[in-house]
Write a protein that holds these residues in place. Structure first.
Motif, PDB file in Angstrom:
ATOM      1  N   PHE A 483       0.631  -1.507  -0.305  1.00  0.00           N
ATOM      2  CA  PHE A 483      -0.080   0.190   0.162  1.00  0.00           C
ATOM      3  C   PHE A 483       1.202   0.989   0.212  1.00  0.00           C
ATOM      4  N   ASP A 484       0.758   1.971  -0.925  1.00  0.00           N
ATOM      5  CA  ASP A 484       1.803   3.698  -1.115  1.00  0.00           C
ATOM      6  C   ASP A 484       0.412   4.272  -0.403  1.00  0.00           C
ATOM      7  N   GLU A 485       0.959   5.109   0.336  1.00  0.00           N
ATOM      8  CA  GLU A 485      -0.089   6.333   1.167  1.00  0.00           C
ATOM      9  C   GLU A 485      -1.052   5.906   0.649  1.00  0.00           C
ATOM     10  N   TRP A 486      -1.834   4.742   1.283  1.00  0.00           N
ATOM     11  CA  TRP A 486      -3.467   4.084   0.748  1.00  0.00           C
ATOM     12  C   TRP A 486      -3.900   5.201   1.865  1.00  0.00           C
ATOM     13  N   ALA A 487      -3.779   5.233   3.327  1.00  0.00           N
ATOM     14  CA  ALA A 487      -4.908   6.401   4.374  1.00  0.00           C
ATOM     15  C   ALA A 487      -4.308   7.942   4.191  1.00  0.00           C
ATOM     16  N   ALA A 488      -3.444   7.963   2.553  1.00  0.00           N
ATOM     17  CA  ALA A 488      -3.755   9.887   2.527  1.00  0.00           C
ATOM     18  C   ALA A 488      -4.911  10.181   3.072  1.00  0.00           C
ATOM     19  N   ASP A 489      -5.733  10.000   2.339  1.00  0.00           N
ATOM     20  CA  ASP A 489      -7.051  10.904   1.462  1.00  0.00           C
ATOM     21  C   ASP A 489      -8.377   9.842   2.534  1.00  0.00           C
ATOM     22  N   GLN A 490      -7.832   9.149   3.528  1.00  0.00           N
ATOM     23  CA  GLN A 490      -9.004   8.684   4.917  1.00  0.00           C
ATOM     24  C   GLN A 490      -9.250   9.364   5.807  1.00  0.00           C
ATOM     25  N   ASP A 491     -10.444   9.897   5.848  1.00  0.00           N
ATOM     26  CA  ASP A 491     -10.556  10.402   7.100  1.00  0.00           C
ATOM     27  C   ASP A 491     -10.022   9.952   8.833  1.00  0.00           C
ATOM     28  N   PRO A 492     -10.349  10.306   9.843  1.00  0.00           N
ATOM     29  CA  PRO A 492      -9.035   9.713  10.621  1.00  0.00           C
ATOM     30  C   PRO A 492     -10.063   9.070  11.278  1.00  0.00           C
ATOM     31  N   ALA A 493     -11.047   8.903  11.660  1.00  0.00           N
ATOM     32  CA  ALA A 493     -11.645   7.155  12.265  1.00  0.00           C
ATOM     33  C   ALA A 493     -11.294   5.909  11.253  1.00  0.00           C
ATOM     34  N   PHE A 494     -11.391   6.268   9.303  1.00  0.00           N
ATOM     35  CA  PHE A 494     -11.429   5.060   8.574  1.00  0.00           C
ATOM     36  C   PHE A 494      -9.025   4.523   8.645  1.00  0.00           C
ATOM     37  N   LYS A 495      -8.296   5.363   9.139  1.00  0.00           N
ATOM     38  CA  LYS A 495      -7.155   5.678   8.828  1.00  0.00           C
ATOM     39  C   LYS A 495      -7.176   4.586  10.720  1.00  0.00           C
ATOM     40  N   GLU A 496      -7.746   4.056  11.588  1.00  0.00           N
ATOM     41  CA  GLU A 496      -7.780   3.965  12.329  1.00  0.00           C
ATOM     42  C   GLU A 496      -8.029   2.540  12.194  1.00  0.00           C
ATOM     43  N   VAL A 497      -9.149   2.595  11.174  1.00  0.00           N
ATOM     44  CA  VAL A 497      -9.902   1.034  11.169  1.00  0.00           C
ATOM     45  C   VAL A 497      -8.767   0.626  10.081  1.00  0.00           C
ATOM     46  N   PHE A 498      -8.116   1.087   9.224  1.00  0.00           N
ATOM     47  CA  PHE A 498      -7.106   0.393   8.328  1.00  0.00           C
ATOM     48  C   PHE A 498      -6.002   0.275   9.244  1.00  0.00           C
ATOM     49  N   TYR A 499      -5.161   0.842  10.054  1.00  0.00           N
ATOM     50  CA  TYR A 499      -3.980   0.947  10.340  1.00  0.00           C
ATOM     51  C   TYR A 499      -4.477  -0.165  11.788  1.00  0.00           C
ATOM     52  N   ARG A 500      -4.790  -0.423  12.635  1.00  0.00           N
ATOM     53  CA  ARG A 500      -5.231  -1.296  13.597  1.00  0.00           C
ATOM     54  C   ARG A 500      -6.813  -2.202  13.101  1.00  0.00           C
ATOM     55  N   GLN A 501      -7.603  -2.408  12.672  1.00  0.00           N
ATOM     56  CA  GLN A 501      -7.972  -3.017  11.889  1.00  0.00           C
ATOM     57  C   GLN A 501      -7.719  -4.338  10.549  1.00  0.00           C
ATOM     58  N   LEU A 502      -7.345  -3.930   9.572  1.00  0.00           N
ATOM     59  CA  LEU A 502      -7.152  -4.268   8.443  1.00  0.00           C
ATOM     60  C   LEU A 502      -5.780  -4.717   7.735  1.00  0.00           C
ATOM     61  N   LEU A 503      -4.733  -3.269   8.438  1.00  0.00           N
ATOM     62  CA  LEU A 503      -3.312  -4.780   8.481  1.00  0.00           C
ATOM     63  C   LEU A 503      -3.296  -5.668   9.320  1.00  0.00           C
ATOM     64  N   PRO A 504      -4.049  -6.012  10.756  1.00  0.00           N
ATOM     65  CA  PRO A 504      -3.409  -6.740  10.985  1.00  0.00           C
ATOM     66  C   PRO A 504      -4.223  -8.397  10.552  1.00  0.00           C
ATOM     67  N   ASP A 505      -5.116  -7.974  10.259  1.00  0.00           N
ATOM     68  CA  ASP A 505      -6.241  -8.924   9.770  1.00  0.00           C
ATOM     69  C   ASP A 505      -5.268  -9.977   8.965  1.00  0.00           C
ATOM     70  N   LEU A 506      -4.932  -8.559   7.688  1.00  0.00           N
ATOM     71  CA  LEU A 506      -3.947  -8.876   6.919  1.00  0.00           C
ATOM     72  C   LEU A 506      -2.656 -10.108   7.444  1.00  0.00           C
ATOM     73  N   LYS A 507      -2.417  -9.388   8.035  1.00  0.00           N
ATOM     74  CA  LYS A 507      -0.776 -10.282   8.933  1.00  0.00           C
ATOM     75  C   LYS A 507      -1.248 -11.663   9.523  1.00  0.00           C
TER      76      LYS A 507
END
Length: 551
Positions: A483-507
């Motif tokens: 992911f290349d700067e994927w969260a740059a255009d997301q609102d703060p709430a979905f940034k939290e979802v991306f970093y705290r939920q989606l990435l750990p799920d992929l891991k």
């Protein structure tokens, strides 16, 4: 000539058959002129029934041969045009990304739109030119048999006429080539116009400067060049047509004073000259279009695109299938050098030594221009390293394995493209799986997906479009995610979802995850963090546990 070679490469047999029909049509035309000349020489009056039937038979033969030749060549032309479009698309896909970036999107668009259009039009002209050339050859053969003396005079006159026509034509073709180069700049300006609409509308001085210094001068230059081409073409065509009457005048008034010529030969040559006016006029009218096609073909060749083959349209079977899992992916002493856009200086990334493991989240951080996106393209195989090796499970990736290697990755780059459908992801439960991801990505109320994978809309905000791109990446189910700067255009709430939920799920699913990010608040989400500065890897460390706990 290169356009004719292009046709011959596609189907030499069809071209030969079409030319044979054309020659038959030309011979029939010469036969009709011969019959007309014989009837006129005999003084006319009642004509024998056999002569009438012979005349009618030759006319039917000429018509059939002409239609047959035209149909064969038209079919060949349409097939060649289709194959040319398909091959050019495949060649673009087979060309290294770095080369395509150097060419620029506007040049590729100009080629796909303008050059292919010019080639198509020129290929449409070739059947007509070949057919008329056969008619001309047939008539010349008849004239050679009618009178050798007059034919010799015709050849001398034709040589002078062709020379006076061809020399200015060469100059016109040089102007056509210059117009083609100017057209590239026009596509670049059009891209700036469409891509910078908001900026131009909000700043009057910028808008006026763009129009007066960029767009309109290019348009004016192209108009001037095209006007020159059309003007020269008009003059040349008019000159070419006047040559017929000059020749008739010389033949009727000058040649009899030099050498005895029979009245039958004079009548025959006059008829032939008048008859040849139409096919020669057609040839001269179409030559500039063929010239544009030749310029377009040369331009395509100068792009130095890759050769279409398994890279352009790889098979989904056997050796092209990517492994379902990866144990270790390594960059060993990898470097890549390129010219910075607009700066004229060369930038070198590396040497880079980096390992990527499944079940690990790797963050790549650094300032703008430090080489992060270039590193991402090297990791994914979009760029080939200039030195060093990319290794997969300990085995070096050579040029022959790069296509297969690229199938390991699901990516969302910062300049991603969103297709109107979930292409290449067909499966029985595609729609159901996609709907489940849409719910999680908070897009179910915005986008619907039918059974074929078509999206109901892509007209969304940039952040929502990135979520749709993430949906596609999820459905690809590849071993490595980038992911290349994927969260740059997301609102703060979905940034939290991306970093705290989606990435750990992929891991947790055993995926290797590479994230290019400036969000230092979330650096603790990484298992490992590497930092780039001016193309050099300066740190490679694990994210501190205290930072994770603090978050």
């Amino acid at each position: 000539m290169s356009l004719l070679v292009l046709l011959l490469r596609r189907s030499a047999g069809a071209v030969a058959l079409a030319v044979l029909c054309g020659l038959l049509s030309g011979a029939s035309s010469a036969g009709l002129i011969s019959r007309i000349n014989a009837i006129l020489a005999s003084g006319g009056g009642l004509v024998d029934r056999g002569v009438v039937l012979g005349f009618a038979g030759i006319g039917v033969l000429m018509l059939g041969a002409r239609i047959g030749s035209q149909l064969l060549l038209n079919r060949l032309q349409t097939r060649t045009t289709y194959e040319l479009r398909a091959q050019l698309s495949k060649r673009i896909l087979a060309t290294p990304l770095r080369r395509l970036e150097e060419l620029g999107t506007y040049r590729l668009l100009a080629t796909l739109v303008d050059d292919i259009g010019s080639l198509t039009q020129s290929l449409l002209c070739i059947p007509v030119i070949l057919l008329n050339a056969c008619i001309v050859l047939g008539c010349l053969a008849y004239l050679a048999m009618l009178s050798r003396v007059v034919f010799a005079a015709l050849l001398v006159f034709a040589a002078l006429g062709v020379t006076s026509y061809w020399i200015p034509t060469l100059s016109m073709m040089r102007t056509q080539r210059k117009a083609r180069e100017t057209n590239d700049r026009l596509f670049r300006d059009f891209r700036s116009l469409t891509g910078g609409l908001k900026e131009l509308m909000l700043h009057r001085e910028r808008r006026e400067a763009f129009l007066t210094r960029e767009l309109l001068p290019t348009v004016a230059e192209l108009r001037g060049l095209q006007t020159q081409v059309l003007m020269r073409h008009t003059l040349l065509t008019s000159w070419g047509m006047s040559l017929f009457f000059f020749f008739i005048g010389l033949m009727l008034f000058v040649l009899p004073g030099i050498t005895p010529v029979s009245s039958q030969a004079l009548v025959g040559y006059t008829l032939a000259a008048l008859y040849l006016q139409q096919p020669l006029d057609s040839i001269m009218t179409l030559l500039p279009t063929v010239g544009q096609g030749a310029v377009a073909l040369r331009h395509i060749e100068q792009l130095e695109l890759g050769e279409a083959g398994t890279q352009g349209l790889p098979s989904a079977a056997g050796p092209h299938e990517a492994p379902a899992s990866v144990s270790r992916l390594e960059l060993c002493g990898v470097t890549h050098t390129y010219l910075r856009d607009g700066e004229g200086t060369r930038f070198t990334l590396g040497p880079i030594d980096l390992a990527i493991h499944p079940g690990e989240i790797l963050f790549v951080v650094g300032g703008n221009g430090s080489g992060k996106t270039t590193l991402a393209k090297l990791i994914t195989g979009l760029y080939a390293p200039e030195s060093g090796e990319v290794r997969l499970d300990g085995k070096p990736i050579g040029e022959g394995e790069r296509e297969r290697y690229r199938q390991l990755f699901a990516t969302v780059f910062s300049d991603f493209h969103l297709f109107e459908a979930l292409l290449g992801l067909a499966s029985a439960d595609l729609a159901d799986r996609a709907r489940g991801y849409l719910e999680r990505l908070q897009l179910a109320h915005k986008v619907e997906i039918d059974a074929s994978g078509a999206l109901s809309t892509t007209q969304l905000s940039t952040g929502q479009r990135k979520r749709l791109a993430l949906l596609t990446a999820y459905l690809e189910n590849r071993p490595v995610y980038l992911f290349d700067e994927w969260a740059a255009d997301q609102d703060p709430a979905f940034k939290e979802v991306f970093y705290r939920q989606l990435l750990p799920d992929l891991k947790a699913a055993g995926k290797a995850v590479v994230v290019i990010s400036h969000d230092d608040r979330y650096f603790d989400a990484a298992d490992r963090l590497v930092r780039l500065e001016s193309g050099a890897l300066v740190t490679d460390r694990s994210a501190p546990a205290t930072s994770r706990a603090a978050s």
